[in-house]
Design a protein around this motif. Structure first.
Motif, PDB file in Angstrom:
ATOM      1  N   SER A  61     -71.470 -12.368 -35.828  1.00 35.81           N
ATOM      2  CA  SER A  61     -71.644 -12.051 -37.232  1.00 35.81           C
ATOM      3  C   SER A  61     -70.274 -12.055 -37.911  1.00 35.81           C
ATOM      4  CB  SER A  61     -72.326 -10.684 -37.324  1.00 35.81           C
ATOM      5  OG  SER A  61     -72.132 -10.129 -38.573  1.00 35.81           O
ATOM      6  N   ILE A  62     -70.134 -12.875 -38.925  1.00 36.13           N
ATOM      7  CA  ILE A  62     -68.860 -12.959 -39.639  1.00 36.13           C
ATOM      8  C   ILE A  62     -68.828 -11.845 -40.676  1.00 36.13           C
ATOM      9  CG2 ILE A  62     -67.383 -14.398 -41.089  1.00 36.13           C
ATOM     10  CD1 ILE A  62     -68.820 -16.828 -39.918  1.00 36.13           C
ATOM     11  N   ARG A  63     -67.776 -11.056 -40.644  1.00 35.64           N
ATOM     12  CA  ARG A  63     -67.679  -9.949 -41.602  1.00 35.64           C
ATOM     13  C   ARG A  63     -66.628 -10.217 -42.652  1.00 35.64           C
ATOM     14  NH1 ARG A  63     -66.442  -5.360 -37.590  1.00 35.64           N
ATOM     15  NH2 ARG A  63     -66.918  -3.886 -39.244  1.00 35.64           N
ATOM     16  N   ALA A 112     -70.098  -4.245 -34.717  1.00 38.32           N
ATOM     17  CA  ALA A 112     -69.563  -3.824 -36.005  1.00 38.32           C
ATOM     18  C   ALA A 112     -69.428  -2.310 -35.992  1.00 38.32           C
ATOM     19  CB  ALA A 112     -70.480  -4.294 -37.128  1.00 38.32           C
ATOM     20  N   ARG A 113     -68.316  -1.803 -35.482  1.00 39.20           N
ATOM     21  CA  ARG A 113     -68.132  -0.365 -35.310  1.00 39.20           C
ATOM     22  C   ARG A 113     -67.221   0.208 -36.370  1.00 39.20           C
ATOM     23  NH1 ARG A 113     -69.523   0.555 -29.610  1.00 39.20           N
ATOM     24  NH2 ARG A 113     -69.881  -1.534 -28.851  1.00 39.20           N
ATOM     25  N   GLN A 119     -63.600  -5.588 -40.395  1.00 36.90           N
ATOM     26  CA  GLN A 119     -64.302  -5.510 -41.674  1.00 36.90           C
ATOM     27  C   GLN A 119     -63.468  -6.085 -42.812  1.00 36.90           C
ATOM     28  OE1 GLN A 119     -67.470  -4.540 -42.118  1.00 36.90           O
ATOM     29  NE2 GLN A 119     -67.328  -4.967 -44.292  1.00 36.90           N
ATOM     30  N   TYR A 120     -62.184  -5.815 -42.782  1.00 35.66           N
ATOM     31  CA  TYR A 120     -61.319  -6.274 -43.872  1.00 35.66           C
ATOM     32  C   TYR A 120     -60.197  -7.133 -43.312  1.00 35.66           C
ATOM     33  CZ  TYR A 120     -63.477  -2.170 -46.080  1.00 35.66           C
ATOM     34  OH  TYR A 120     -64.351  -1.252 -46.543  1.00 35.66           O
ATOM     35  N   ILE A 135     -63.328   0.030 -41.024  1.00 40.05           N
ATOM     36  CA  ILE A 135     -63.758   0.863 -42.134  1.00 40.05           C
ATOM     37  C   ILE A 135     -63.059   2.217 -42.059  1.00 40.05           C
ATOM     38  CG2 ILE A 135     -65.755   2.023 -43.151  1.00 40.05           C
ATOM     39  CD1 ILE A 135     -67.382  -0.369 -42.417  1.00 40.05           C
ATOM     40  N   THR A 343     -70.995 -13.089 -54.247  1.00 35.45           N
ATOM     41  CA  THR A 343     -70.306 -12.426 -53.148  1.00 35.45           C
ATOM     42  C   THR A 343     -68.861 -12.898 -53.123  1.00 35.45           C
ATOM     43  OG1 THR A 343     -71.129 -14.162 -51.701  1.00 35.45           O
ATOM     44  CG2 THR A 343     -72.311 -12.097 -51.659  1.00 35.45           C
ATOM     45  N   GLY A1081     -80.285 -12.195 -35.553  1.00 34.82           N
ATOM     46  CA  GLY A1081     -79.102 -12.091 -36.406  1.00 34.82           C
ATOM     47  C   GLY A1081     -79.448 -12.055 -37.879  1.00 34.82           C
TER      48      GLY A1081
END
Lengths: 1201, 86
Positions: A61-63, A112-113, A119-120, A135, A343, A1081
């Protein structure tokens, strides 16, 4: 049970987009993240069209996604932050058209923790460093550099952690060539966690911290931090540093802090500037609501820069900074235009704006103006540049949005995101295969879509000929002509020649024999034409002299095949006559005639290879169900070199050279395509050296004999196979496609090129001649949309009249009724307000935001065949529809009624409403209108309703109830209140109801008519947040959950029988066992058990929220399971994920993957380098061709795609 | 267990707790546990694009707004801590 997962359509949502020079050429490209895929889009600045160049499944998953360019470089690299616990740098290789992983550094756990970065992402504008943040707490900085060989290097990570800090956003500062600096928005929760009075929470400050990477000391320091607006959410980089050519500053550096209602310019101790975000001047809207910026883009031009910020309502604001010597003089904001909420926004240097919409179609705009006129708001208009009292808001300012003035829409990319409900049904007549119906979109941009498998055809000319032609050709006059000169139509007893000029007219004196039907036409040699008719061959020279060859007495020509230098004709006696053009342009007959001993049904030779005299092989299809390859080589002319047996007599053969990268990456492969009379197409590979036929693939095309034609599509060779449907076999972006055309059944077809119709096709169906084009190559589905008013929720088809009934509902939106009421109230109070703003089209501008608990909703009747809305029934009293069902109530003679579950004043979290209703409607005017019979009040929101044994089963909050028809309302007959959180799905077979709970998976409920009881007799061992469910059989259920999983549960047959026999149950519920589990997904919003191909097996078709469409096909035999599981295992070890996510871990994200083979991974076998392919194939004891054939066969039998 | 080992084990544990925010320990209160749970859930929603879309559609808000509000809520997802009784 073992299932094979295949994605038919990848997600169409874009979660992030970046623009840069990824090929290293001057042209700009866009890389978009589609959640689980990475795609490169190539906008064409001349035509304004955006085309996809390559898409890669990353099995993760691309964040986050950013780009950077090393100092002095010409090529941009992309960095991906994902859930793999790794930072990955990729580059695009234009030569192989692939993404290449340059670096992959592991820093943490996968998933994704909260505290694992990913995330950034933020990069230094000079490409010297990148910061990756989580995060909470964690921030890592990597230094990017070049090594001696000028290759990109990445350092070990440097920590810039701040414990107990929640990170809202990070950005890289433009500081020129000083030490790279990053800014972060952080909130410390230490004190709020300790203080029971809540004072610390209320006083919690949002800090803007600047982190400097000291390149000399190789460490990161928190250089400066200070409080900023508590409702800040986004940071935008402001250009800075001195320009290389002069001493002038490019900008003041620092950041724009986007807060609720305000924009602040901030750079450490420099003077801050603040401006309000102008709001729409609606006469009524949620007054307490702030406005935030959700997307931003900065654009630098020669010596200047500006920002486009987009609010959550879709309005774009142009923000400009006036600066002198690196000091900001003013900050100005003005309304620019309104586009869909994005987005990501990307500005291209060629003057385009790419808007990756958060929901619905993505837009590509061209800048018409730069929005220099119009009112702006400057920080100099406010005391202390708007920062006199930073805690107090500036007075609100308003504007009225306008239709596009500064931008012009040039292209639109279709997107199904969000796909909220779906059905797979055959609604369109003559479609052949079932269609996927999808309710998509959000708010006023919602659509109801009909998707059908096939390529769209654009018809340019359509003409009725009055008679039915048997065959059709187009011909040029000279070898190097660009366009065709003649169209030749052969009828039962004559031939018609049309000349192509500015108009198409009948031609005379062309040298063609027009009194008899034609067998073949060919432009031959440099400037001659050739016509084959039943009794001979006419070689028409440029000066209109005709050399004619006549058939021996008593024999006719039944079949012929030609190319630029060769002619082969088959005589009625079963003989083959071969001609070849000599160097003087004379057509010479070969001295012998070949006899095959069987009637000849089809012939084909390929094109003459470049630089050669002839093509060496002829394929002949005979009545004895064989295809023979016959040599045309001078050494062994007309000798049979190989033979293939068929299952039915051949109808047509076509030899063509087509690029299939899975067989040969660099050179086109020669295929012998054989169309059989039973509608099956065989595709075999012709060995160019020995003429052997290998690697046969079969495909069922339709009910009519297959007729094959070699055509050109966008300059590339392709094959059109005509049966009851027409299929196009072509190569696009190095991938071989085989897709049906959405067009009338064609009888014959040919390539056609004319000044007005470059690159077209001409075809005949019956007596209708049409010229058409296939433009949207690469697409597999055609989408037809009907606009809706509000977000669709669910829909159903009426079993008899074929109409669709759809419920729509929007939270935080005023219905037509309530807006009118509010307007009347305002008028009664004699307030002045802007009426014009209410007249703006909602489809483009959206609607004014209402407070939570306000709903707009309606019931819509749709005619899917005509593609139009029949009727709309708005709901009043702030009611919103949540569920619907068709129920034939036994109490009123099994008459079908529509039951809609609604709720008044519904709130989502926590779920509540003043009252729920079950609205019962009667169908009138053959279902084109609805008549409300009565409303039945309920105590909670009815989220699911279902017809059950002539009654209604309704899931109302935590309870399941049975209702029967009554005079004034529905009558409650039975109830079970023991569900965990809320009933969201209902399915039934026999006296069993399967209840999907919002949090607690599937319950099996039995209805005992004697006791009139609903008994829960089985449930799941795991908690599952069900989104959709379908029964596979009486004991088995397949369901999707909110975290993107799809799973199959089954109840033991013994338990099932026992429950059906015994009337009394005791003890706790039985447990179902899990048979299969797979992480898709994407949140699964619909699962359907249907066959996708005519006469095929049933497969599970699922649709996902982001627009994914996939199938889970059951395996036929144990051999297939073993073979593909082993292949999957080998493919896993290849580590194909671009972000370095382990495939097994990804597909078993929440629960280990079980009994599902990932076809998406297996199909990547075709893209592996040949050495890897053969290594894996030999491990499997197969040849590479056999593996590829198996994969194709699985795809074709499961989906027909 | 020797005292020395116990000492190192303890410091190691402390070190781990400092390193991995949200890890539980013997003296964890219900409030702390719940707060960690909520923060992790919120972070997971923000970190999975389909989940943010899902929330945004249900609530009629923009994805950016949902992400912002979720991150804001991480400051104190379960209200103020219960008063300590000493």
């Amino acid at each position: 049970m073992h299932l094979y997962n295949l994605t038919l359509q990848a997600p169409t949502a874009i979660s992030q987009a970046i623009v840069g020079n990824f090929s290293g050429s001057r042209r700009q490209e866009i890389i978009v993240s589609r959640g689980t895929r990475l795609e490169l889009l190539r906008p064409d600045p001349d035509t304004g069209k955006v085309t996809a160049a390559v898409a890669s499944h990353i099995f993760g998953s691309i964040r986050s996604l950013v780009l950077f360019r090393l100092t002095g470089g010409i090529k941009d690299y992309a960095i991906i932050g994902s859930d793999s616990g790794r930072i990955v740098i990729i580059e695009y290789d234009p030569d192989t058209n692939t993404f290449v992983k340059v670096h992959q550094e592991t820093y943490g756990k996968s998933g994704a923790r909260t505290i694992v970065p990913g995330q950034y992402l933020a990069t230094d504008p000079k490409g010297r460093a990148v910061m990756i943040a989580a995060i909470e707490k964690a921030k890592l900085v990597y230094i990017l550099n070049r090594d001696a060989a000028a290759d990109l290097t990445i350092s070990s990570p440097l920590e810039a952690h701040k414990s107990n800090a929640i990170i809202h956003h990070i950005v890289g500062l433009d500081v020129g060539f000083e030490n790279p600096t990053f800014a972060a928005l952080e909130v410390d929760h230490t004190e709020a966690d300790q203080d029971p009075t809540g004072v610390a929470f209320n006083n919690a400050e949002k800090m803007l911290a600047y982190y400097e990477l000291d390149l000399g000391l190789n460490h990161v320091v928190r250089k400066w931090s200070g409080p900023t607006d508590t409702r800040a959410n986004l940071l935008v980089q402001v250009p800075g540093g001195q320009s290389t050519s002069s001493d002038s500053y490019e900008g003041p550096s620092g950041v724009l802090v986007c807060c609720e209602d305000h924009i602040i310019y901030h750079y450490m101790d420099a003077t801050q500037h603040r401006v309000p975000i102008p709001r729409r001047g609606y006469p009524f809207q949620d007054k307490d609501r702030g406005l935030i910026i959700t997307a931003a883009v900065m654009h630098k031009m020669k010596g200047a820069f500006f920002f486009l910020l987009q609010s959550e309502e879709g309005d774009l604001y142009k923000v400009a900074i006036e600066h002198e010597e690196g000091d900001v003089k003013s900050l100005k904001i003005k309304y620019f235009d309104t586009v869909p909420v994005a987005t990501s926004l990307c500005i291209l240097k060629s003057g385009f704006l790419f808007v990756a919409a958060e929901f619905g179609n993505h837009h590509f705009y061209q800048f018409v103006k730069l929005g220099d006129e119009g009112e702006d708001f400057s920080s100099t208009d406010y005391p202390s540049y708007g920062m006199a009292d930073p805690s107090a808001p500036l007075p609100r300012v308003t504007f009225r949005p306008h239709l596009l003035e500064n931008l012009a829409l040039v292209d639109e990319m279709e997107s199904l995101d969000p796909l909220i409900d779906s059905k797979v049904l055959s609604v369109l007549p003559d479609a052949g295969t079932p269609q996927i119906l999808a309710a998509c979109g959000r708010g006023a941009r919602s659509t109801f879509n009909t998707l059908r498998h096939g390529l769209e055809v654009e018809e340019a000319v359509r003409e009725d000929l009055g008679a039915v032609p048997k065959a059709l050709w187009t011909a040029k006059l000279k070898e190097d002509d660009k366009h065709d000169a003649y169209i030749i139509l052969s009828f039962a007893n004559c031939t018609l020649v049309l000349s192509v000029g500015e108009t198409i007219v009948e031609a005379e004196d062309t040298g063609f024999l027009i009194e008899a039907p034609t067998v073949a036409v060919q432009q031959i040699g440099a400037d001659a034409l050739l016509q084959v008719h039943q009794h001979g061959i006419r070689h028409i020279l440029a000066d209109k002299r005709v050399n004619e060859w006549r058939t021996p007495a008593g024999k006719t020509i039944v079949n012929a095949t030609t190319n630029k230098r060769q002619v082969v004709v088959a005589l009625s006696s079963g003989e083959l006559v071969y001609f070849e053009l000599d160097l003087e342009g004379q057509l010479n007959e070969y001295q012998d005639r070949g006899a095959l001993g069987s009637a000849i049904l089809a012939l084909s030779i390929g094109e003459v290879p470049e630089g050669r005299q002839r093509t060496p092989f002829l394929a002949v299809g005979c009545e004895d169900q064989t295809v023979r390859v016959i040599s045309l080589d001078p050494e062994n002319t007309l000798q049979t070199v190989s033979l293939q047996a068929l299952t039915a007599p051949p109808a047509s053969i076509c030899i063509a050279e087509i690029l299939d990268t899975s067989l040969n990456r660099t050179q086109p492969t020669t295929f012998v395509n054989i169309g059989l009379q039973n509608g099956v197409l065989l595709r075999t590979v012709l060995d160019p050296l020995n003429g052997q036929l290998t690697d046969t693939r079969t495909r069922f095309l339709g009910t009519r004999p297959v007729k094959l034609t070699h055509v050109n599509v966008q300059g590339n060779p392709a094959i059109l196979a005509l049966s009851s449907r027409s299929w196009l076999n072509y190569t696009y972006q190095n991938i071989l496609h085989f897709t049906p055309l959405i067009h009338r059944t064609l009888d014959c077809v040919s390539s056609f090129s004319a000044a007005a119709h470059a690159d077209g096709l001409i075809g005949v169906s019956g007596s209708i001649l049409s010229i058409f084009q296939v433009t949207n190559l690469g697409a597999t589905m055609k989408q037809d949309s009907i606009p809706l008013d509000y977000t669709p929720r669910k829909f159903l088809m009426h079993p008899q009249n074929g109409l669709f009934y759809l419920i729509e509902g929007d939270h935080r939106a005023y219905s037509e009724e309530s807006s009118q009421q509010q307007l009347e109230r305002l008028r009664a109070e004699h307030k002045t307000f802007d009426e014009e703003i209410l007249g703006l089209p909602a489809r483009q501008f959206g609607r004014p935001k209402a407070p939570a608990g306000v709903w707009a909703s309606c019931i819509r009747i749709i005619d899917p065949v005509k593609g139009e809305t029949v009727h709309v029934l708005p709901l009043d009293n702030n009611e919103a529809a949540f569920s619907l069902a068709m129920v034939s109530f036994a109490a009123c003679n099994n008459e079908v009624h529509l039951v809609v579950g609604t709720a008044q004043d519904a709130f989502l979290a926590p779920r509540s409403c003043t009252s729920g209703f079950l609205r019962t409607y009667k169908f009138t005017e053959e279902g084109r209108r609805l008549e409300l019979i009565h409303k039945t009040e309920t105590d909670d929101i009815p989220l699911a309703v279902l017809a059950f044994q002539g009654r209604l089963a309704a899931g109302i909050g935590k309870s399941l109830r049975l209702y029967d028809m009554g005079k004034k309302q529905l009558l409650r007959k039975a109830e079970n209140k023991n569900f965990f959180s809320a009933v969201v799905t209902l399915n039934t077979q026999g006296s069993r109801i399967l209840v999907g709970d919002m949090q607690e998976s599937i319950y099996y409920v039995a209805y005992k008519p004697l006791e009139n009881q609903l008994l829960i007799f089985a449930d799941d061992t795991q908690p599952r947040w069900i989104t959709s469910a379908t029964m596979l059989d009486y004991n088995t259920v397949v369901a999707g959950d909110r975290f993107g999983n799809i799973f199959v549960n089954r109840l033991d047959t013994k338990v099932s029988d026992q429950v059906d026999e015994d009337s009394v149950l005791s003890g706790g519920p039985h447990k179902t066992s899990m048979l299969a589990h797979f992480h898709v997904g994407d949140i699964v919003t619909g699962i359907h058990k249907v066959p996708l191909v005519v006469g095929g097996r049933e497969v599970l078709v699922y649709t996902g929220l982001h627009g994914t469409i996939g199938v889970l096909a059951p395996f036929v035999g144990k051999d297939d399971v073993d073979f593909l599981s082993t292949l999957e295992q080998h493919m896993r070890s290849e580590q194909l994920s671009l972000v370095g996510r382990d495939h097994l871990a990804w597909r078993g994200y929440y629960v280990p993957v079980k009994a599902v083979v990932d076809g998406d991974l297996c199909e990547m076998f075709a893209r592996l380098p040949p050495s890897k392919q053969s290594a894996i194939a030999s491990e499997l004891d197969r040849t590479v061709g056999e593996v590829l054939k198996k994969l194709e066969q699985l795809r074709v039998t499961a989906s027909g795609f | 267990m020797s005292s020395e080992l116990r000492y190192t084990a303890n410091t190691q544990l402390e070190h781990l707790h400092a390193r991995y925010t949200g890890t539980g320990h013997a003296d964890l209160t219900k409030y702390e546990w719940l707060t960690h749970q909520h923060r992790d859930t919120l972070a997971s929603i923000v970190g999975h694009p389909p989940l943010t879309s899902f929330m945004a559609i249900a609530d009629g808000e923009a994805i950016g707004r949902v992400r912002f509000e979720m991150t804001e809520r991480m400051l104190q997802p379960c209200g103020p801590p219960p008063p300590k009784d000493d």
